[in-house]
Design an enzyme around this catalytic site. Structure first.
Site: not given
Length: 494
Positions: A111-113
């Site tokens: 999810f950091k993308d």
């Protein structure tokens, strides 16, 4: 829109200045002075838009110096064919009351993308707007996913360097391989002997080191952050809560205006804080359910109002939540205390000196009005993965499993069956060993062999970014003590 430090609200900056600076020099976090309200009619219009357009509309509210055209250009680059789905943050419906918000379809499968494909564009534009001529060094502490996502986002970006620290034995084999094989001329990766909190506190100490800052300035460098302490990292995360709500409306899980719950697996509190900010802006959110693993410092805080990091640290199968010092909680406390910077300084000083603090009754009441908390240990995590896969054919990673189990527990305890989105933060392939064991398979092979084994066992397709690791060479092998991190930075920025 101005931004102030949580520890000194007299420090007042524009969005570009706050993003370029990252962490305030007093150790505080930059936070908007106020939050814009998004009307239900405007949310209805967002329901008709794609993810990029939703991102432009929400982010523009906080970025006065940036034109809508600029932000649209950033969004087109951040959320395009680097994702394996047309919808960057798809909603997968499980039943009439539950859906998974899948945030892991980007280039690093986590999810950091969602933020770190956007942040390099925001940061480089902010540097130009503030007239900065020095080269920026992005300094990152990671519990696994932020590091790779930041490295990928800033790889070979002109005018930047990036150095990532990760806990030596605190990330999965796949996460470690993703970081240590990272390509790019401007990147560096180093392991820290200790846990994530050691890496994070080391990075914070470097940011607060006046002597080092002066030395680096003389070399033509300054430091900034890609962790969620940087507002430019947190802001893009607010978008996917609005997007998820719109998708729930479009999927007939709720009608426009109905309230929903979000259950969020979190360690550093940035992910769920973005949901809180979306709620402040008018998104119809009933409860935010904070899901922790065995490192359940946040669960205890939400229930008691006392934050106490003086407890055993557990290395778990959900390592991105193996955190005892949740940096972004400071922003929430600043908001709930009525922007009382003096009180925040006192609590953070106590956390540093005593390892604990207790909030006021007013702040505790604010917590109770919005948040619920729960935790899930490794055994229950594996059991949840296995049961969901066996009964529903739904394969999830360890962090998502923590959140789904906590949501089920919350519903059983409270009877609150408000439609809910579970925030799914990583591909199951990032944590192959634990997922294989959970579905009844053995996990007795090295990292990439486990990837093959999970694909064979489940008939699912290996994500392309992980498949590509086979052809990459390990570049970074250094491991240092926390006390040596400063020297690593100086050596990196020769």
């Amino acid at each position: 829109m101005r931004y102030v430090s949580t520890r000194d609200k007299k420090l007042n900056m524009t969005a570009a200045q706050a993003i370029a600076t990252g962490l305030s020099r007093d150790g505080g976090l930059f936070t908007p002075e106020s939050f814009p309200i998004v009307s239900m009619a405007e949310i209805g219009e967002l329901c008709k838009a794609d993810y990029r357009a939703r991102a432009v509309k929400i982010m523009k509210l906080f970025l006065d110096e940036f034109s809508e055209e600029e932000i649209a250009g950033f969004a087109a680059k951040a959320y395009s064919d680097n994702y394996d789905t047309a919808d960057s943050a798809p909603l997968r419906k499980l039943d009439d009351k539950t859906a998974f918000l899948e945030l892991w379809h980007g280039p690093t499968c986590a999810f950091k993308d969602m933020a770190l494909q956007m942040l390099p564009h925001l940061l480089t534009a902010s540097l130009k707007k503030t007239g900065e001529t020095r080269q920026v060094c992005i300094l990152v502490a990671t519990s696994g996913d932020t590091g790779k996502a930041a490295l990928e986002g800033f790889k070979d970006v002109e005018g930047t360097s990036i150095l990532v620290f990760y806990p030596e034995d605190g990330v999965s084999d796949v996460q470690k391989l993703q970081m240590t094989t990272q390509e790019g001329e401007n990147v560096g990766v180093c392991a820290v002997k200790g846990n994530f909190d050691d890496a994070q506190s080391g990075v914070k100490a470097i940011f607060s080191d006046e002597q080092l800052r002066a030395e680096l300035d003389g070399r033509g460098y300054f430091l900034s952050s890609a962790n969620s302490i940087n507002w430019g990292r947190l802001l893009p995360q607010v978008v996917y809560y609005f997007s998820a709500y719109c998708d729930m409306v479009n999927a007939d899980l709720v009608s426009l205006g109905d309230k929903v719950n979000f259950c969020v697996p979190t360690g550093n509190f940035g992910n769920i804080l973005a949901g809180y900010y979306a709620r402040k802006m008018g998104l119809p959110v009933n409860r935010l359910v904070c899901a922790s693993n065995a490192n359940n410092v946040l669960t205890d805080f939400i229930k008691t109002g006392t934050y106490d990091r003086n407890r055993p640290f557990h290395t778990t199968v959900s390592p991105s939540m193996d955190i005892l010092i949740s940096s972004n909680l400071e922003r929430l406390l600043f908001d709930l205390s009525g922007m009382d910077d003096e009180q925040i300084r006192e609590w953070m000083a106590k956390l540093n000196s005593e390892g604990r603090y207790t909030v006021t009754g007013e702040v505790k009441a604010g917590l109770d009005a919005v948040f619920s908390g729960g935790f899930c240990d490794d055994d229950m995590t594996r059991e949840t993965i296995g049961k969901l896969y066996k009964e529903r054919g739904c394969l999830i990673d360890t962090h998502t499993a923590v959140a789904y189990k906590v949501l089920c527990d919350y519903r059983a305890e409270t009877g609150d069956n408000t439609p809910a989105a579970v925030v799914s933060t990583a591909s199951p392939y990032k944590f192959c060993g634990a997922v294989l064991e959970a579905i009844g398979e053995t996990a007795d092979a090295p990292g990439l062999e486990l990837v093959d084994k999970l694909s064979a066992a489940t008939g699912t397709v290996i994500p392309k970014p992980l498949e590509a690791l086979r052809s990459k060479t390990q570049r970074f092998r250094e491991s240092v003590e926390k006390t040596e991190m400063k020297e690593v930075v100086k050596g990196f920025l020769k």
